[in-house]
Design a protein around this motif. Structure first.
Motif, short mmCIF file in Angstrom:
data_model
loop_
_atom_site.label_atom_id
_atom_site.label_comp_id
_atom_site.label_asym_id
_atom_site.label_seq_id
_atom_site.Cartn_x
_atom_site.Cartn_y
_atom_site.Cartn_z
N LEU A 155 8.43 26.40 32.59
CA LEU A 155 7.89 27.02 33.96
C LEU A 155 6.24 26.99 34.33
N ARG A 156 5.28 27.36 33.77
CA ARG A 156 4.07 27.05 33.89
C ARG A 156 3.48 25.44 34.22
N SER A 157 3.99 24.48 33.68
CA SER A 157 4.02 23.41 33.66
C SER A 157 4.61 22.48 34.73
N PHE A 158 5.81 23.17 35.35
CA PHE A 158 6.34 23.42 36.61
C PHE A 158 5.84 23.30 38.00
N ARG B 133 -0.59 21.00 42.10
CA ARG B 133 -1.44 19.34 41.89
C ARG B 133 -0.50 18.62 42.12
N GLY B 134 0.45 17.70 42.32
CA GLY B 134 1.08 16.76 42.62
C GLY B 134 1.39 15.39 41.15
N SER B 135 0.84 16.39 40.21
CA SER B 135 0.00 14.54 39.72
C SER B 135 0.46 14.95 38.19
N PHE B 136 1.32 14.55 37.29
CA PHE B 136 1.36 14.74 35.76
C PHE B 136 0.41 14.27 35.04
N THR B 137 -0.37 13.27 35.85
CA THR B 137 -2.18 13.29 35.22
C THR B 137 -2.50 14.79 35.55
N ASP C 238 -3.62 17.26 32.54
CA ASP C 238 -6.05 17.59 32.31
C ASP C 238 -5.55 19.76 32.94
N GLN C 239 -5.65 19.97 33.47
CA GLN C 239 -5.42 20.83 33.73
C GLN C 239 -4.93 22.19 32.99
N LEU C 240 -3.64 22.12 32.33
CA LEU C 240 -3.16 22.72 31.02
C LEU C 240 -4.06 22.20 29.62
N GLY C 241 -4.36 20.48 29.67
CA GLY C 241 -4.95 21.01 28.04
C GLY C 241 -3.91 19.86 26.91
N LEU C 242 -2.85 19.55 27.67
CA LEU C 242 -1.26 18.90 27.18
C LEU C 242 -1.74 17.34 27.72
N THR C 243 -0.87 17.16 26.79
CA THR C 243 -0.45 15.30 27.34
C THR C 243 0.45 15.41 28.33
#
Length: 296
Positions: A7-10, A16-20, A24-29
């Motif tokens: 849910l946090r990722s969603f 942000r409107g972008s997977f990239t 970056d914000q979450l520190g994930l790939t």
């Protein structure tokens, strides 16, 4: 229940409107973010319309975003309630002896009128019930007339309350014989209070039991009713006397040294007092006595 990390990722992706940018914000790939969204869509159906440089939420995605916002607000409310940080919202639970309660309850209602987010729960009770009520967490605050020796409780001086010798407004009292001619209006603490006060006002007197009892009342707000009607005198705490509305029908006899009892505010020692309880306790002390309450 859906995975909080998904849910946090969603939520971040919707912002942000972008997977990239989300990765970056979450520190994930980006692959991890995509996997989180895939898990959610497997449960809820399509949540996003994927475009080359932007994502757009579907109606289901908008509904999920609203759900996430509701969950965030609910968590904030829970944390606020647990921390007791809001001093103008929530329940105020107070248990007191009847005498001081008669004066405090109107002040509590004044505070509730000024701050409608407060809810007042106030009970009148003797000292022992006050102690048990606070110890058992049924009430956050309590007032007692004897400072407790209990490591589970904090006790702060709240106010002083003198005992008053109250007679009918038309009565003349200069001697013990004047009291005998009036008779005594008793109450549950009547003999104890009268003995303490009258031993100072009339040293060497024959004792309160030598005076005829003209009545007994177990409701503190009604003790002075027979006194006002001329049936006898009584000895009661000052705050109970001040709360009696037809004050012109009674009179306080000021003779000899006063007998003054301390009132102690108590609460549990093991955890912090809520901000609203601190606020209300301080306001009550200030409005009642004009003094600042010192809380531990």
């Amino acid at each position: 229940m859906m995975n909080p990390q998904w849910l946090r990722s969603f939520v971040v992706l919707a912002e942000r409107g972008s997977f990239t940018r989300t990765a970056d914000q979450l520190g994930l790939t980006q692959a991890a973010v995509s996997q989180h969204i895939h898990h959610l869509e497997a449960q809820l159906g399509p949540l996003l319309i994927r475009r080359p440089r932007q994502v757009e939420l579907t109606p289901a995605g908008q509904a999920l975003l609203g759900y996430c916002d509701d969950m965030e607000q609910a968590e904030k409310r829970l944390n606020l309630r647990l921390s007791g940080a809001d001093d103008r919202q929530g329940e105020i639970s107070l248990i007191t002896p009847g005498s001081i309660g008669l004066s405090l309850y109107p002040l509590l209602l004044d505070l509730q009128a000024s701050y409608p987010g407060l809810s007042v729960r106030h009970r009148f009770a003797p000292d022992q019930d006050v102690l048990e009520g606070v110890r058992n967490n049924h009430f956050e605050l309590g007032l007692v007339t004897l400072k407790p020796d209990d490591p589970r409780l904090v006790a702060c001086h709240f106010a002083d309350e003198p005992l008053d010798l109250v007679v009918p407004a038309t009565a003349t009292v200069n001697s013990w014989e004047d009291l005998e001619s009036l008779g005594f209006i008793d109450h549950p603490d009547g003999h104890a209070m009268a003995s303490r006060l009258l031993s100072r006002v009339f040293p060497g007197n024959r004792g309160i039991r030598s005076i005829a009892c003209k009545g007994f009342v177990n409701q503190v707000g009604l003790i002075l009713e027979p006194v006002a009607r001329g049936f006898g005198f009584s000895v009661i705490p000052r705050y109970a006397r001040e709360a009696y509305a037809p004050g012109e029908a009674i009179r306080v006899v000021e003779m000899g040294p006063r007998v003054v009892d301390a009132l102690w505010l108590i609460y549990r020692a093991e955890w912090p007092l809520s901000a609203r309880a601190r606020f209300v306790a301080s306001e009550l002390a200030s409005r009642l006595t004009g003094e600042t309450l010192v809380l531990v």
